[in-house]
Design an enzyme around this catalytic site. Structure first.
Site, PDB file in Angstrom:
ATOM      1  N   GLU A  43      -6.854   4.685   7.989  1.00 46.31           N
ATOM      2  CA  GLU A  43      -6.621   6.107   7.687  1.00 46.31           C
ATOM      3  C   GLU A  43      -7.852   6.721   7.041  1.00 46.31           C
ATOM      4  O   GLU A  43      -8.135   7.909   7.235  1.00 46.31           O
ATOM      5  CB  GLU A  43      -5.371   6.248   6.797  1.00 46.31           C
ATOM      6  CG  GLU A  43      -4.106   6.013   7.608  1.00 46.31           C
ATOM      7  CD  GLU A  43      -2.920   5.476   6.818  1.00 46.31           C
ATOM      8  OE1 GLU A  43      -2.930   5.536   5.580  1.00 46.31           O
ATOM      9  OE2 GLU A  43      -1.971   4.986   7.466  1.00 46.31           O
TER      10      GLU A  43
ATOM     11  N   GLY B  57       2.571   2.275  10.755  1.00 45.31           N
ATOM     12  CA  GLY B  57       3.536   3.361  10.589  1.00 45.31           C
ATOM     13  C   GLY B  57       4.252   3.757  11.864  1.00 45.31           C
ATOM     14  O   GLY B  57       4.893   4.806  11.911  1.00 45.31           O
TER      15      GLY B  57
ATOM     16  N   GLY C 255       2.914  -1.076   4.257  1.00 46.62           N
ATOM     17  CA  GLY C 255       2.932   0.342   3.911  1.00 46.62           C
ATOM     18  C   GLY C 255       4.360   0.811   3.675  1.00 46.62           C
ATOM     19  O   GLY C 255       4.912   0.664   2.581  1.00 46.62           O
ATOM     20  N   GLY C 256       4.993   1.340   4.712  1.00 51.63           N
ATOM     21  CA  GLY C 256       6.332   1.928   4.598  1.00 51.63           C
ATOM     22  C   GLY C 256       7.336   1.055   3.857  1.00 51.63           C
ATOM     23  O   GLY C 256       8.040   1.532   2.958  1.00 51.63           O
TER      24      GLY C 256
ATOM     25  N   SER D 243       3.491  -2.026  10.313  1.00 51.76           N
ATOM     26  CA  SER D 243       4.949  -2.073  10.495  1.00 51.76           C
ATOM     27  C   SER D 243       5.547  -3.449  10.162  1.00 51.76           C
ATOM     28  O   SER D 243       6.530  -3.850  10.772  1.00 51.76           O
ATOM     29  CB  SER D 243       5.338  -1.632  11.899  1.00 51.76           C
ATOM     30  OG  SER D 243       4.921  -0.292  12.120  1.00 51.76           O
TER      31      SER D 243
ATOM     32  N   HIS E  13      -9.443   1.028   5.049  1.00 54.09           N
ATOM     33  CA  HIS E  13      -8.193   1.316   5.750  1.00 54.09           C
ATOM     34  C   HIS E  13      -8.462   2.275   6.911  1.00 54.09           C
ATOM     35  O   HIS E  13      -9.280   3.189   6.799  1.00 54.09           O
ATOM     36  CB  HIS E  13      -7.166   1.919   4.783  1.00 54.09           C
ATOM     37  CG  HIS E  13      -5.788   1.904   5.348  1.00 54.09           C
ATOM     38  ND1 HIS E  13      -5.379   2.808   6.293  1.00 54.09           N
ATOM     39  CD2 HIS E  13      -4.756   1.057   5.152  1.00 54.09           C
ATOM     40  CE1 HIS E  13      -4.134   2.527   6.645  1.00 54.09           C
ATOM     41  NE2 HIS E  13      -3.729   1.470   5.964  1.00 54.09           N
TER      42      HIS E  13
ATOM     43  N   ASN F  71       0.864  -1.177   0.000  1.00 57.71           N
ATOM     44  CA  ASN F  71       0.000   0.000   0.000  1.00 57.71           C
ATOM     45  C   ASN F  71       0.903   1.229   0.000  1.00 57.71           C
ATOM     46  O   ASN F  71       1.474   1.586   1.021  1.00 57.71           O
ATOM     47  CB  ASN F  71      -0.870  -0.049   1.272  1.00 57.71           C
ATOM     48  CG  ASN F  71      -1.728   1.187   1.442  1.00 57.71           C
ATOM     49  OD1 ASN F  71      -1.816   2.029   0.542  1.00 57.71           O
ATOM     50  ND2 ASN F  71      -2.365   1.302   2.614  1.00 57.71           N
ATOM     51  N   TRP F  72       1.029   1.849  -1.165  1.00 57.32           N
ATOM     52  CA  TRP F  72       1.968   2.983  -1.289  1.00 57.32           C
ATOM     53  C   TRP F  72       1.425   4.255  -0.633  1.00 57.32           C
ATOM     54  O   TRP F  72       2.133   5.228  -0.497  1.00 57.32           O
ATOM     55  CB  TRP F  72       2.271   3.260  -2.768  1.00 57.32           C
ATOM     56  CG  TRP F  72       3.067   2.176  -3.455  1.00 57.32           C
ATOM     57  CD1 TRP F  72       3.415   0.949  -2.935  1.00 57.32           C
ATOM     58  CD2 TRP F  72       3.613   2.214  -4.782  1.00 57.32           C
ATOM     59  NE1 TRP F  72       4.143   0.239  -3.852  1.00 57.32           N
ATOM     60  CE2 TRP F  72       4.278   0.984  -5.004  1.00 57.32           C
ATOM     61  CE3 TRP F  72       3.601   3.157  -5.802  1.00 57.32           C
ATOM     62  CZ2 TRP F  72       4.921   0.687  -6.205  1.00 57.32           C
ATOM     63  CZ3 TRP F  72       4.241   2.863  -6.996  1.00 57.32           C
ATOM     64  CH2 TRP F  72       4.900   1.642  -7.198  1.00 57.32           C
ATOM     65  N   LYS F  73       0.151   4.266  -0.291  1.00 55.00           N
ATOM     66  CA  LYS F  73      -0.496   5.447   0.308  1.00 55.00           C
ATOM     67  C   LYS F  73      -0.243   6.686  -0.568  1.00 55.00           C
ATOM     68  O   LYS F  73      -0.151   6.564  -1.781  1.00 55.00           O
ATOM     69  CB  LYS F  73      -0.018   5.636   1.760  1.00 55.00           C
ATOM     70  CG  LYS F  73      -0.201   4.344   2.576  1.00 55.00           C
ATOM     71  CD  LYS F  73      -0.016   4.533   4.049  1.00 55.00           C
ATOM     72  CE  LYS F  73      -0.201   3.191   4.742  1.00 55.00           C
ATOM     73  NZ  LYS F  73      -0.088   3.287   6.182  1.00 55.00           N
TER      74      LYS F  73
ATOM     75  N   GLU G 168      -5.122  -5.034  10.659  1.00 51.57           N
ATOM     76  CA  GLU G 168      -4.110  -4.004  10.877  1.00 51.57           C
ATOM     77  C   GLU G 168      -4.396  -3.272  12.181  1.00 51.57           C
ATOM     78  O   GLU G 168      -5.189  -2.310  12.192  1.00 51.57           O
ATOM     79  CB  GLU G 168      -4.126  -2.988   9.727  1.00 51.57           C
ATOM     80  CG  GLU G 168      -3.861  -3.580   8.370  1.00 51.57           C
ATOM     81  CD  GLU G 168      -3.341  -2.535   7.383  1.00 51.57           C
ATOM     82  OE1 GLU G 168      -2.260  -2.752   6.836  1.00 51.57           O
ATOM     83  OE2 GLU G 168      -4.005  -1.506   7.196  1.00 51.57           O
TER      84      GLU G 168
HETATM   85  P1  PGA Z   1       2.855   0.315   7.608  1.00 48.86           P
HETATM   86  O1  PGA Z   1       1.397   0.497   6.944  1.00 48.86           O
HETATM   87  O2  PGA Z   1       3.436  -0.947   7.026  1.00 48.86           O
HETATM   88  O3  PGA Z   1       3.615   1.533   7.180  1.00 48.86           O
HETATM   89  O4  PGA Z   1       2.660   0.230   9.083  1.00 48.86           O
HETATM   90  C1  PGA Z   1       0.560  -0.599   6.751  1.00 48.86           C
HETATM   91  C2  PGA Z   1      -0.765  -0.129   6.206  1.00 48.86           C
HETATM   92  O5  PGA Z   1      -1.252   0.902   6.671  1.00 48.86           O
HETATM   93  O6  PGA Z   1      -1.356  -0.762   5.325  1.00 48.86           O
END
Ligand code: PGA
Length: 251
Positions: A96, A172, A233-234, A212, A94, A9-11, A166
């Protein structure tokens, strides 16, 4: 038997050149690996990334989709539009978006149905806040999200649904649930799926872990019996880190 699935997930990251470079690097790093991989770039780079990964073993994902088909919905992107440019999977629910865009289980449910009706895969995110975990409400929160978001689906439709657990406090932050803590929630979610759709669907549905996950902790997380992959994500923004996680998934 469930096989593993690794999704990136590149966000809201990258520019056009970076998106093309990263996807080119991933095509070459993952070439010949017999696994399931997906990357979800920002909407505006989907087309560019689609051209790069065409014919590779990487699926194209989007980070959201509209619940409605077309018409006067300024700023929205429909499932048909996503399909048109080669998107195969859509991340929904998600945390977010639940937080910043106030997305409810009801809206997420509508989006899920729109994506499934369009013939695409859904990656449904669920997870508890830190305050909910310490209050002992993890199962209550995750159970409610699963029931609300997957309301009215059939076992047949569930074949195109992947769940990503998640824990919000792990996204993150560099904090991860321990493999055992994560697996316990996955097992619980599988139980909810069994109640809703029967044992066969529960056993066949992939439940990914996200929060993470990186090349240092992925191996242990992926070794758990109910963890069927990762939503990253990251660490999905670096070709070497993401492909290392992908390699663990096919061991
Ligand atoms: P993260 O994000 O790996 O940066 O914690 C995961 C996600 O939100 O899908």
């Amino acid at each position: 038997m469930r096989t593993k699935y690794i999704a990136g997930n590149w966000k809201m990251n990258m520019d056009r050149a970076g998106a093309v470079d990263l996807s080119k690097a991933l095509v070459s790093e993952l070439k010949g690996l017999d696994g399931s991989f997906m990357i979800a770039p920002p909407f505006v780079y989907l087309d560019a990334v689609a051209s790069v990964i065409k014919g590779s073993n990487i699926r194209l994902g989007a980070q959201n989709a509209a619940s409605t088909e077309n018409g006067a919905h300024t700023g929205e992107v429909s499932v048909a539009m996503l399909k048109d440019i080669g998107v195969q999977s859509v991340i929904l629910g998600h945390s977010e978006r639940r937080d910043a865009q106030n997305e409810s289980d009801k809206l997420i449910n509508e989006k899920i149905l729109a994506v499934l009706n369009g013939g695409l895969e859904v990656v449904l995110c669920i997870g508890e806040q830190y305050s909910q975990r310490i209050a002992g409400a993890t199962e209550e929160v995750c159970g409610k999200q699963v029931r609300g978001c997957l309301k009215g689906l059939t076992p047949e439709q569930m074949k195109n649904v992947v769940i990503a657990y998640e824990p919000v406090w792990a996204i993150g932050t560099g904090k991860t649930a321990t493999p055992e803590e994560a697996n316990a929630v996955h097992k619980f979610v599988r139980g909810v799926l069994a109640e809703m759709f029967g044992n066969e669907t529960a056993e066949n549905t992939k439940i990914l872990y996200g929060g993470s996950m990186n090349d240092g902790n992925a191996e242990a997380l992926l070794a758990q019996p109910d963890i069927d992959g990762g939503l990253i994500g990251g660490a999905s923004l670096k070709a070497d880190k993401f492909s290392a996680i992908c390699r663990f998934s096919v061991k």
